[in-house]
Write an enzyme that holds these catalytic residues in place. Structure first.
Site, mmCIF file in Angstrom:
data_model
loop_
_atom_site.group_PDB
_atom_site.id
_atom_site.type_symbol
_atom_site.label_atom_id
_atom_site.label_comp_id
_atom_site.label_asym_id
_atom_site.label_seq_id
_atom_site.Cartn_x
_atom_site.Cartn_y
_atom_site.Cartn_z
ATOM 1 N N GLY A 186 0.796 -1.226 0.000
ATOM 2 C CA GLY A 186 0.000 0.000 0.000
ATOM 3 C C GLY A 186 0.828 1.274 0.000
ATOM 4 O O GLY A 186 1.685 1.439 0.842
ATOM 5 N N SER A 187 0.598 2.165 -0.933
ATOM 6 C CA SER A 187 1.464 3.332 -1.038
ATOM 7 C C SER A 187 0.962 4.287 -2.114
ATOM 8 O O SER A 187 -0.184 4.211 -2.534
ATOM 9 C CB SER A 187 2.893 2.870 -1.372
#
Length: 218
Positions: A186-187
């Site tokens: 996640g980013s």
């Protein structure tokens, strides 16, 4: 096909999954529904790991006249901002947020020479936080392209991401569409374009790495 950055985690997850299934079979064989529930949960866990590190083969329509999306995700920001690290002036920022279910391979958005590449340790604010671009763990890369000049992209860790992998090194000649790195769990990736660049995407649009054209010149 899976990304090389996931090899160790996939191997460990596979061993753990097989071990848990054998243990469940040994200790829960008299409780059919509980046994099946544990087995299903283990398989779901393994499938989530595998889908996270997937690396679909995508052939870029290589051209200096366009910039492609470097990652899969949703376009969440298109705005003029002040970039304080390298340019020290205003740029047009296009920000793509990746959820845990997106492909997390970072690909070079354009051809050119790497002029700047730097890693910054930092916080783990949620990736869409306004200060994430300056305060979170991140890498900053600037590529000099013959059509667009210097273009920056920034890999930014999120609340779950704990490791950013960046392959770009100063002086390298990079090819649009090739692997540039990976961000685990996640980013977000920000592109910094010259002011006046006309973008082909809109806020809320789903971007596909190596496929979606962010901007194009005739």
């Amino acid at each position: 096909m899976f990304h090389k950055e996931g090899s160790k985690i996939i191997f460990i997850s596979l061993i753990i999954s097989v071990g848990l299934i054998f243990l469940a079979d040994a200790f829960l064989k008299d409780n059919f529904w509980l046994l099946k529930s544990v087995q299903v949960l283990v398989l779901i866990f393994l499938l989530l790991i595998l889908q996270f590190f997937r690396n679909p083969t995508r052939v870029a329509d290589n051209s200096d006249n366009h910039i492609l999306a470097p990652v899969d995700g949703k376009v969440v920001v298109i705005e003029e901002v002040y970039e304080p690290e390298y340019f020290k002036d205003k740029r047009l920022m296009v920000s793509i947020f990746m959820s845990p279910i997106n492909v997390h391979v970072t690909r070079y958005a354009l051809n050119g020479i790497v002029k700047y590449s730097k890693y910054h340790p930092g916080k783990y604010l949620v990736a869409w936080h306004p200060k994430a671009s300056e305060e979170n763990e991140r890498t900053t890369v600037v590529i000099n392209n013959r059509v667009y000049g210097e273009v920056m992209y920034r890999q930014i860790a999120g609340a779950l991401a704990r490791r950013i992998v960046n392959y770009a090194q100063e002086g390298m000649r990079v090819v649009q569409g090739k692997d540039a790195g990976f961000i685990k769990f996640g980013s977000r990736v920000d592109l910094y374009l010259p002011l006046g660049t006309e973008v082909n995407v809109k806020i809320g649009e789903k971007a596909i790495g190596n496929k979606t054209v962010i901007c194009k010149k005739a």
